[in-house]
Design an enzyme around this catalytic site. Structure first.
Site, PDB file in Angstrom:
ATOM      1  N   ALA A 105      23.931  23.190 -29.748  1.00  0.00           N
ATOM      2  CA  ALA A 105      24.838  22.628 -29.217  1.00  0.00           C
ATOM      3  C   ALA A 105      24.862  21.677 -27.961  1.00  0.00           C
ATOM      4  CB  ALA A 105      26.311  23.729 -28.725  1.00  0.00           C
ATOM      5  N   ALA A 106      24.011  21.880 -27.278  1.00  0.00           N
ATOM      6  CA  ALA A 106      23.875  21.202 -25.942  1.00  0.00           C
ATOM      7  C   ALA A 106      23.783  19.757 -26.173  1.00  0.00           C
ATOM      8  CB  ALA A 106      22.669  21.535 -25.098  1.00  0.00           C
ATOM      9  N   ARG A 133      19.688  23.469 -20.744  1.00  0.00           N
ATOM     10  CA  ARG A 133      20.757  22.968 -21.398  1.00  0.00           C
ATOM     11  C   ARG A 133      21.804  23.563 -21.713  1.00  0.00           C
ATOM     12  NH1 ARG A 133      19.493  18.351 -24.534  1.00  0.00           N
ATOM     13  NH2 ARG A 133      20.195  19.224 -26.510  1.00  0.00           N
ATOM     14  N   CYS A 226      19.455  12.795 -35.644  1.00  0.00           N
ATOM     15  CA  CYS A 226      19.602  11.471 -35.086  1.00  0.00           C
ATOM     16  C   CYS A 226      18.325  10.794 -35.318  1.00  0.00           C
ATOM     17  CB  CYS A 226      19.965  11.276 -33.752  1.00  0.00           C
ATOM     18  SG  CYS A 226      19.047  12.070 -32.545  1.00  0.00           S
TER      19      CYS A 226
END
Length: 430
Positions: A105-106, A133, A226
């Site tokens: 999640a960070a 993080r 990403c």
């Protein structure tokens, strides 16, 4: 300079679109933010906005505007988030009242986006393996005024063992080689290698195997990265589906994105205003009831009850949890997490001191309303002084919530003549 091995693969991958991709890397990045529906209606802001097509609360802005320096940012009115990174949560489509897990999640962009769509109802578990993080994640959940979420610092394996089939929806925004961020982050370029891609793919497979155990029958799993590497994207999804015949791809209704196999899609920087992203939507077959959440919780202590009565504060459904002298309000659907590393066990209400209660900064950011508060405009000298940590004039007595243009931003304590500043020292501006 991009790695030649990367460029050679991208040319094979894109074919005749390859020159368009290279040209897109020379264009300025598109900066974006996402308004926080937990704070109510978005305000007027002193900079221009253009809608992000796939996220109703998302807007592009002129990077020269620097909205991160505006007081509204500190009040959690919006979150600075790259536009393409908003897409996976759009596909996850969380709803109020559900149980949702953001497994990687960070720093919190997708978790806060999920929380906004849940509207404070249901249970959100935000997990991050890296302790450093995870602390950043916890601070961002606090700033955005999220009350129905927990932050854990755990491995996917331990969470899956503790919470099998506990969630309606699970997001795996997996650690990856970051090829889609090459234009944004120079470190992603220098750290890249074919060995890194292979290492990331192995790790992603391990995370996905554990994530599958968290999803209830009939629930949804969204996998995103990403990066452009097929080994980390389409091949990772195909390998997962071959190992998990109880999951099927669910093609996303996403006209802005480029569809791919197995319910996947890509966001290409030469086709839209955003960086590179990949996601796949996978549905677990079957039906079944969610495991019940433990009931009960601790009794709310007298210090809190007196404070809440004085300021007219009403808490949502939930249960009290104390860690030392700190009081938290956990979501009603919170499971038993004993034995797991929990950084934020719900909304921090404040500290229980001898005969009195000291409210937490998080409480001021979450509260929809309060019986004693003062409001300063975001451009006012009073707000500038407050963020600096200065004492302010004011006739209020006792704990007073400070608003910035109608949005909670912190606490002050009045004696009838002035307001002593309780804005956290670590957040104060020079």
């Amino acid at each position: 300079m991009l790695p030649k091995e990367f460029l050679a693969r991208m040319e094979r991958q894109l074919g005749e679109e390859y020159p368009d991709y290279l040209a897109s890397l020379q264009r300025p990045r598109a900066a974006a933010l996402r308004f926080n529906p937990l704070k109510g209606e978005p305000p007027r802001v002193p900079f221009g906005l253009t809608p992000v097509p796939w996220e109703p609360m998302g807007y592009y802005f002129d990077p020269d505007a620097r909205p991160g320096l505006h007081p509204y940012h500190e009040a959690g009115v919006y979150y600075l988030q790259e536009a393409s990174a908003m897409a996976p949560v759009v596909l996850l489509a969380p709803r109020p009242g559900e149980r949702v897990c953001d497994l990687c999640a960070a720093p919190g962009g997708k978790s806060t986006q999920i929380a906004g769509r849940m509207r404070g109802e249901g249970f959100l578990l935000c997990n991050e393996y890296s302790p450093k993080r995870a602390k950043i994640l916890s601070r961002n959940m606090e700033r955005m005024g999220v009350a129905n979420a927990l932050v854990t610092n755990e491995t996917p394996e331990r969470l899956a063992k503790a919470l099998p089939e506990y969630f309606d929806r699970v997001l795996v925004d997996a650690p990856c080689s970051g090829e889609g961020m090459f234009r944004k982050e120079e470190a992603a370029v220098t750290d890249w290698s074919e060995e890194t891609v292979a290492m990331c793919a192995r790790r992603q497979g391990e995370i996905l195997r554990e994530a599958a155990k968290l999803v209830r029958p009939g629930g949804l799993l969204v996998y995103s990265t990403c990066t452009f590497a097929p080994q980390e994207d389409e091949e990772a999804v195909a390998a997962f589906l071959s190992e998990h015949p109880d999951f099927i791809p669910e093609p996303p209704p996403a006209p802005w994105f480029t569809p791919g196999p197995n319910g996947s899609f890509r966001l290409w920087p030469h086709k839209l205003m955003g960086e590179g992203h990949f996601a796949a939507v996978l549905r677990r077959m079957g039906t079944g009831e969610l495991p019940p959440a433990p009931r009960g919780g601790e009794a709310l202590p007298k210090q809190w009850q007196d404070f809440a009565r004085e300021l007219g504060i009403q808490l949502p459904p939930g249960k009290a949890v104390t860690f030392g002298d700190t009081l938290y309000w956990a979501p009603a659907q919170c499971p038993d997490l004993r034995g797991l590393k929990v950084l934020r066990p719900g909304l921090e209400l404040g500290q229980l001191l001898r005969g009195r209660f000291q409210p937490a900064h998080a409480l001021a950011l979450w509260l929809p309303d309060c019986g004693r508060q003062v409001d300063f405009g975001p451009e006012s000298p009073e707000m500038k002084a407050y963020l600096h940590g200065d004492v302010l004039p004011g006739t209020e007595k006792g704990w007073t919530r400070v608003l910035c243009g109608g949005y909670g931003i912190g606490w002050a304590k009045g004696d009838g003549v002035q307001l002593k500043n309780h804005y956290p020292k670590g957040l104060r501006r020079n």
